[in-house]
Every structure is written in structure tokens, then in C-alpha cells.
Design a protein around this motif. Structure first.
Motif, PDB file in Angstrom:
ATOM      1  N   GLN A 270      -3.015   2.500  -9.624  1.00 51.62           N
ATOM      2  CA  GLN A 270      -1.667   1.923  -9.538  1.00 51.62           C
ATOM      3  C   GLN A 270      -0.645   2.787 -10.273  1.00 51.62           C
ATOM      4  N   THR A 271      -0.714   4.061  -9.992  1.00 48.09           N
ATOM      5  CA  THR A 271       0.092   5.046 -10.721  1.00 48.09           C
ATOM      6  C   THR A 271       1.597   4.783 -10.649  1.00 48.09           C
ATOM      7  N   GLN A 415       6.998   8.181  -4.729  1.00 42.13           N
ATOM      8  CA  GLN A 415       6.708   6.746  -4.832  1.00 42.13           C
ATOM      9  C   GLN A 415       6.572   6.139  -3.450  1.00 42.13           C
ATOM     10  N   GLY A 416       7.419   6.616  -2.517  1.00 46.10           N
ATOM     11  CA  GLY A 416       7.372   6.115  -1.145  1.00 46.10           C
ATOM     12  C   GLY A 416       6.026   6.379  -0.496  1.00 46.10           C
ATOM     13  N   ILE A 417       5.483   7.576  -0.740  1.00 48.34           N
ATOM     14  CA  ILE A 417       4.169   7.883  -0.158  1.00 48.34           C
ATOM     15  C   ILE A 417       3.066   7.103  -0.867  1.00 48.34           C
ATOM     16  N   LEU A 418       3.117   7.077  -2.184  1.00 45.81           N
ATOM     17  CA  LEU A 418       2.074   6.370  -2.934  1.00 45.81           C
ATOM     18  C   LEU A 418       2.079   4.880  -2.608  1.00 45.81           C
ATOM     19  N   GLY A 419       3.258   4.350  -2.295  1.00 45.12           N
ATOM     20  CA  GLY A 419       3.357   2.925  -1.955  1.00 45.12           C
ATOM     21  C   GLY A 419       3.179   2.673  -0.461  1.00 45.12           C
ATOM     22  N   GLY A 420       2.998   3.738   0.319  1.00 45.79           N
ATOM     23  CA  GLY A 420       2.728   3.579   1.747  1.00 45.79           C
ATOM     24  C   GLY A 420       3.964   3.304   2.595  1.00 45.79           C
TER      25      GLY A 420
ATOM     26  N   ALA B 152       7.481  -2.896  -4.796  1.00 44.23           N
ATOM     27  CA  ALA B 152       8.916  -3.059  -4.562  1.00 44.23           C
ATOM     28  C   ALA B 152       9.414  -4.468  -4.924  1.00 44.23           C
ATOM     29  N   LYS B 153       8.778  -5.508  -4.363  1.00 41.84           N
ATOM     30  CA  LYS B 153       9.268  -6.879  -4.598  1.00 41.84           C
ATOM     31  C   LYS B 153       9.079  -7.299  -6.046  1.00 41.84           C
ATOM     32  N   MET B 154       7.901  -6.957  -6.577  1.00 42.73           N
ATOM     33  CA  MET B 154       7.607  -7.363  -7.953  1.00 42.73           C
ATOM     34  C   MET B 154       8.554  -6.682  -8.942  1.00 42.73           C
TER      35      MET B 154
END
Lengths: 441, 293
Positions: A270-271, A415-420, B152-154
């Protein structure tokens, strides 16, 4: 009538007292209403305005080295004062990313120090263009400084700042964990992936990574690019700055290789929620085996974790290029409006001397820019030092880019890539878009 | 008459220092940033006049529009939650409970702490290995553990909760002050007429709280539209722009990316946005106050 006169007189006295306290005659020129947080800073600095009092000249210096990073600043200033009787130096350090905004506000309000520390590269250009810093091309020390270091403080063929040191981005690694698992420092990307797999299997996090602001991924990409991109194509930045080269299509392999590490579970879990402090703690306590960061933290880690046996290596490419990501860290420029220009130039010349640079560089665990300086570096930095000495290094990415805002995209997009939310292609297209928009102006 | 004019001049001279400060530090910067919003400017070299291009760019920039959307959502959530809970706290602490003085102080403490301190405190608590997840694990609610600032939401909700936590005491104190002006006799009269506690609150107390409701709603709406510190310190607008507010974007563009002209344009947009929301809100609440009296 007498009364009116006295009233007017009194009010003038009030006003003059006020303006004397304020001291910022050009305050009104500050960029916008939102700059007000720095008002107190300005007020505090106005007390340190350069003023020739009698025979002593008071030089003011402003820089972003402070706190744990201040190194030999005080020692060098004392040495300078001892060598130059009649000049005193007052250094003010403000750490962190806000330094840039603060320095800009002070220049705008005519309140900048005599000597101002700058980050190299694009940060210097607008000051040079506006004639706010002094041309140092013909200073006697200039020939002693390595050309590649001077490149990033040169604008329109003129030298505008003295590069003091070179910093590097690379991988801190835990030598004990590497030794116990029989891992050598990797010479190819696949070696690194194999090493990470071994480390993960042993129950240790391979890469400690902070990404609550995207900085972990961004710095990792910064340190990969020299080996992956620039070792083979040193003209990329030239073409990029002319709008002839694109990220999308050329950088994809590197980004895919990097983000695959996350897919395989080699990063701190969860980096995207992990802070720098917590990532650094994981590395220092041996919970993680590697961490990509700057060598300026070397001394700090040693202090915080005296038992830890660690060193640094450069990130290799798939083909086996191992270049360092090294760049000038701090530079000194002279405020063109300084009332003590000669003393300020003397101060810069003092910093340029090999013996003084050695003192400073050692305190920063940094590499030298003066060709004659041989700072006594930590043995763990040898690999980086060797690469730099061999000329196998590239600047920090944004220093070679005309549109520096492109680099600002790298943190959030990671962050966009790590968060999908996005993929590698969208990441790079976004950078291309920003570059094109910046160049069109 | 002459004497009057004379006195007026005399006293107005005393206004000069204040006027001077007001003009230099407020009026001039505001006017100059409206000018800069019409220029292409990096903050250092000479600004170049480009008309409304910055505003066109702003409204064509998806990140800026997202920032407006986020800001409105922040303002709505923070205003509603902070006022509902603040009022509830005020009513509870207005009752005759033993530790009410200590409790009032406890709830008010975060207000006087610096945003910097509060943000770092929450940053530590919200870390995946921080105290919030540790407590959840301790009470065997492992399923609720989150990467609070990584999603994002959290992350968005964490900032809302933190802001409410910080300023709830402020709303509470204003409601408390108002509650103490409401005469007991009114409530007693209602009680004698057979109204229960809930009816007494909604029919007697709440209408008389109109003045404090007005000021609280306005203050929290305007304040939360300018939200910056927690975003700057905790998420830097991330993950992937999810928590970016207009002020944060203004700062990033104006200072970090050297687009002072664009940043000024952003500040003008924010100013108009706040004006557009707070004026009708004020008009409505004033009318409501009149009706309540």
C-alpha cells in the motif's frame, strides 16, 4: 490653523514610523495576495539587511540547507570570517520545497540576501533573464569547475552560479540482508528483479517506498532514466526541448519495468499511503532491504541507525548500462542588487576553492565539482563516485528540461498507476501534453 | 458646522495608519493580482498581457475543474457535518452535566492548535502502520483497516473528518454562546404546554439559534472553500489529484510551476466562486433570521 498643522505633522510622523518598521519599501510588488504567508519572513529578514557599518561589511546569505542538512555551513562561514577580517556572514536557512517560492518573493520585494542559494537548472534561468543575479563567467575560479557541473548553472552561454556539490539518487541497500541471502549488487535489471524475489521470499520487503505524495516512484524513475534512456541517447533532452521527441513510445519499457515491481509485490504494501518517515524507518530497522533516495541522507541514516550496515548502488538498465543519476545539488548566486558585490564575490570564490569544497562536500556526503577537490567520501558511495568520475552520469531529469512542470506530473501520475486509475501510456501522454503546452508559449 | 468639519478632519487623520496598512497589504495586492491574472508571468521576469487566456486555459484544464468540484464537495461536507455535530455538542454541553467545563475545553483545544500540528498528528495516525489501524486491529476489526491516505475516497474523507475535528469546537462555542441567551422561561412554558424535549428543541430553541446558525454556516462555508493546510501537509493533492482543492492548485501552479499569471487567475475564480455562494447564502439566512424573530 495651528492645530491642523500639528495634526498633519503628527500623522506624517506616524507614517514615517510605520514605514520604518515595515522596511519593505517594495512590499507592494510581491506577486499576489496569496504571498502573504511570507510577510513575516520578510519582516524578519529586513533586520538582516546588508548594511556597511563602519569598517565591517555584513554579508547575508540565504539557502535551503538547514537543520540536519546544514553540514559544514557554520564552520565554513567562520573560516571565511577568519580569512577575511572586516566581513561577517549571516546565513539563514529555510529547508524544504517552499524555499523556491520564498526566494522568489524576496527577490520580487527587493529583499533578497546578498548571496542566494539556488537549485540548478531551470530555476536559475528566469533570474538570469531578468538580470537579478550577477554574471560570474569571468571569475577566476570558473575554470576549476567541471564543465558538466557548470552546464546546469549556465544560461545563454553565461555562468550565473557556482555549483558547490553533486548529489546522487540511487539505491540504499542493507549489506547484511544482501550478504545473508548471497545477493551481489545488480549489474542488470533482471538481476535486480531476481534479488527482489529472493528478498521477498525471505520475508523482508524488497523496496521500502513512500508514495503518499508520489515522491518514491518519482525519484526511482529519476534514478532509472540515466541507465535506461540517456546512456544510449544523450540527445533526447535536446529533441524534447524542441518538441521533436516524445515520452510516449520511448519511455514505456522503463516505466513498465518499474511498475511491474509493484505488481510482483516488491514495494512496501500500500505504498500510496506510506509517508517518507515510515518508509525510512522500515529501511533503518531492516524491515526493508532497499530504498531509492538521495545520498544526502547517507549521514542522517548513519546517525539514526549506527548499527545498520549499508551502501548505495546505481539502478541498472535491461542492457546492463549502469549510470549514476547525479546532479549539482546546491549552487551560490550573487544578488545583482547587493550593496556588497565585491565581498559577495569574495565569498563565492572562497566556496569555489578545492579545500573548502572538500569540507562542504564531506559534510553533505556529496561529490565534488571542483576538479582538484577530493572529498573524503564514505566507502559506501564508491560505486556512485566511480560512475561520476568516468562520466557515466546524467542530471536529475527536470534540470535538462525546458518545461520543468513536466516533472511535476511524475509523482501524481505514479500514484495513478499504483492505484490503477491510469496506465503507462496515459502517464507518458500526459507528460507529452504538458511539454507541448509549455513549449508553445 | 465649521467645528464639525474640523473635528471630522481631526479624527479621520487617526484612520490614516489603518488605511495605509489596508491599502498596502490588502487592496494593492488584490488589485495587482487581478491585473496579473490577465498576464503571462513566471513571477520573476516582466509580465506580458494576454487578455483572458488564463481563464480560458483554466476552464479547459480538467485538473482545475476537478479542483473546483473537490472544493465544493469539501465545503458542503465540512459545513454540514461541522454544524450538525457542533450544534449537538453545544446542546449537550449546555445541559447540567458535571464535567461540562472540562469537556468544553477539550472540544475547543484543536481550534487553538496550529493546522501544521494537527495535520502532522493526523498524518501519523492515518499511516498504514499508524495508531488508527493499530486500534482497529486491537479490537479485532481488521476488516476495517485502510490505507487511509492511499485511496482516493478515503483520503478525501480523511481530510473532511480532520477539518471537522479541528474546527468543531469553534462552531460549538458560537452555538453555546447563543444557547445561553435563550431564556429558560420559554422552554418551561413549552414544557407546560406539553412539548417533549425534541419538540422543545425544534420549536423553541432552534429558531432562536438563527443568528449563530447564520454566522456559523457562513464562516465554515467560506473557510472550507479556502481549505489548504491539511491537503498541503497530508496528501499534496494526491492520490492522483483526488484531494486537490482550488487553493492547493493555485499554490502548485503559481509558485511551484512558475505560472504566477495562471495562479492569479485561479485566485480570481476562487474569489468569484466564494462570492457567488456566500452572498445568496447570507441573504437567505438573514431573511430566515428576521422571520424567526
Amino acid at each position: 490653523m495651528k492645530k491642523v498643522a500639528s495634526v498633519v505633522l503628527t500623522s506624517f510622523i506616524c507614517l514615517s514610523v510605520l514605514s520604518a518598521c515595515g522596511g519593505n519599501k517594495n512590499e507592494a510588488e510581491s506577486p499576489s495576495a496569496s504571498a502573504s504567508p511570507s510577510a513575516t519572513q520578510q519582516a524578519s529578514e529586513s533586520a538582516a539587511q546588508p548594511e556597511a557599518q563602519g569598517d565591517t561589511i555584513k554579508l547575508t546569505a540565504f539557502g535551503f540547507k538547514a537543520g540536519a542538512e546544514i553540514g559544514a555551513m557554520d564552520e565554513l562561514n567562520a573560516k571565511f570570517e577568519a580569512e577575511n577580517p572586516g566581513i561577517t556572514v549571516e546565513y539563514e536557512g529555510k529547508p524544504g520545497a517552499e524555499y523556491v517560492a520564498l526566494a522568489k518573493t524576496r527577490f520580487a520585494s527587493g529583499d533578497a540576501a546578498d548571496i542566494v542559494m539556488m537549485h540548478p537548472g531551470a530555476e536559475i534561468a528566469p533570474y538570469a533573464e531578468a538580470g537579478q543575479i550577477v554574471d560570474l563567467t569571468n571569475e577566476p575560479w570558473a575554470s576549476e569547475i567541471a564543465d558538466k557541473a557548470k552546464e546546469v548553472t549556465t544560461f545563454d552561454g553565461k555562468l550565473y552560479a557556482l555549483p558547490n556539490d553533486m548529489a546522487a539518487l540511487a539505491v540504499f541497500y542493507n549489506k547484511k540482508i544482501f550478504g545473508d541471502l548471497g545477493i551481489e549488487t545488480p549489474r542488470k535489471w533482471d538481476d535486480l528483479v531476481a534479488a527482489a524475489e529472493k528478498i521477498k521470499a525471505s520475508g523482508v520487503i524488497p523496496f521500502s517506498m513512500t508514495n503518499n505524495d508520489g515522491s518514491g516512484a518519482k525519484l526511482a524513475l529519476y534514478s532509472m532514466a540515466p541507465s535506461w534512456i540517456y546512456a544510449a541517447d544523450q540527445d533526447f533532452d535536446n529533441r524534447l526541448n524542441k518538441g521533436e521527441a516524445k515520452f510516449n513510445g520511448t519511455w514505456n519499457d522503463m516505466l513498465t519495468a518499474f511498475f511491474d515491481l509493484d505488481k510482483k509485490g516488491y514495494f512496501t504494501p500500500q505504498t500510496v499511503g506510506v509517508t517518507y518517515e515510515s518508509a525510512m524507518k522500515d529501511f533503518q530497522t531492516g524491515k526493508a532491504a532497499m530504498m531509492v533516495w538521495g545520498n544526502w541522507e547517507y549521514a542522517n541514516i548513519k546517525k539514526a541507525a549506527p548499527e545498520l550496515d549499508f551502501a548505495m548502488f546505481n539502478l541498472p538498465s535491461k542492457n546492463g548500462d549502469v549510470w549514476a543519476s547525479a546532479a549539482v545539488g546546491t549552487t551560490w548566486s550573487v544578488n545583482a542588487k547587493s550593496k556588497n558585490l565585491d565581498a559577495a564575490k569574495k565569498y563565492i570564490a572562497f566556496w569555489a576553492k578545492a579545500e573548502n569544497q572538500e569540507i562542504w562536500d564531506k559534510s553533505q556526503s556529496a561529490f565534488a565539482t571542483n576538479k582538484n577537490a577530493k572529498p573524503d567520501l564514505e566507502p559506501g558511495l564508491k560505486e556512485i563516485g566511480d560512475a561520476i568520475a568516468a562520466g557515466h552520469f546524467w542530471n536529475f531529469l527536470d534540470q535538462g528540461w525546458k518545461v520543468t512542470a513536466v516533472a511535476d506530473k511524475m509523482g501524481p501520475n505514479s500514484q495513478g498507476i499504483l492505484g490503477g486509475q491510469i496506465n503507462v501510456e496515459q502517464f507518458l501522454q500526459d507528460m507529452d501534453k504538458e511539454n507541448a503546452a509549455g513549449l508553445s508559449k | 458646522m465649521r467645528n464639525y468639519v474640523h473635528k471630522l478632519t481631526y479624527f479621520s487623520v487617526f484612520l490614516l495608519p489603518a488605511l495605509f496598512i489596508y491599502i498596502t497589504f490588502l487592496l494593492y495586492p488584490i488589485l495587482s493580482s487581478s491585473y496579473y491574472s490577465l498576464t503571462e508571468w513566471n513571477g520573476i521576469t516582466k509580465p506580458v498581457f494576454i487578455g483572458l487566456d488564463n481563464f480560458v486555459a483554466f476552464f479547459n484544464d480538467s485538473a482545475s475543474l476537478k479542483a473546483i468540484k473537490n472544493t465544493l464537495l469539501y465545503a458542503f461536507l465540512i459545513t454540514v457535518i461541522q454544524n450538525v455535530l457542533g450544534l449537538l455538542l453545544a446542546v449537550l454541553l449546555d445541559m447540567n452535566i458535571r464535567s461540562r467545563k472540562v469537556l468544553r475545553m477539550i472540544f475547543f483545544t484543536p481550534v487553538i492548535l496550529s493546522s501544521l500540528v494537527v495535520s502532522y498528528l493526523w498524518l501519523r495516525m492515518l499511516d498504514p502502520s499508524g495508531v488508527i489501524n493499530a486500534v482497529l486491529e486491537l479490537v479485532h476489526l481488521d476488516g476495517l483497516k485502510q490505507v487511509w491516505l492511499g485511496d482516493a475516497k478515503m483520503a478525501f474523507m480523511s481530510i473532511v473528518v480532520m477539518s471537522v475535528w479541528q474546527f468543531i469546537g469553534y462552531s460549538m462555542v458560537i452555538y453555546l454562546a447563543n444557547l445561553q441567551t435563550i431564556p429558560e422561561s420559554l422552554k418551561e412554558a413549552a414544557a407546560i404546554d406539553g412539548a417533549n424535549a425534541v419538540q422543545r428543541f425544534f420549536n423553541v430553541t432552534f429558531p432562536l439559534l438563527a443568528p449563530s446558525l447564520t454566522i456559523n454556516l457562513l464562516l465554515s462555508a467560506i473557510g472550507s472553500m479556502k481549505i489548504f493546510d491539511p491537503i498541503f501537509l497530508m496528501t499534496k493533492g494526491g492520490p492522483f489529484y483526488a484531494t486537490e482543492s482550488v487553493t492547493f492548485r493555485l499554490f502548485e501552479q503559481g509558485f511551484r510551476s512558475n505560472k504566477a499569471g495562471f495562479g492569479s487567475a485561479t485566485s480570481i475564480v476562487l474569489f468569484l466562486l466564494i462570492l457567488l455562494i456566500s452572498l445568496p447564502l447570507l441573504a437567505y439566512l438573514r431573511r430566515r433570521e428576521m422571520n424567526a424573530q
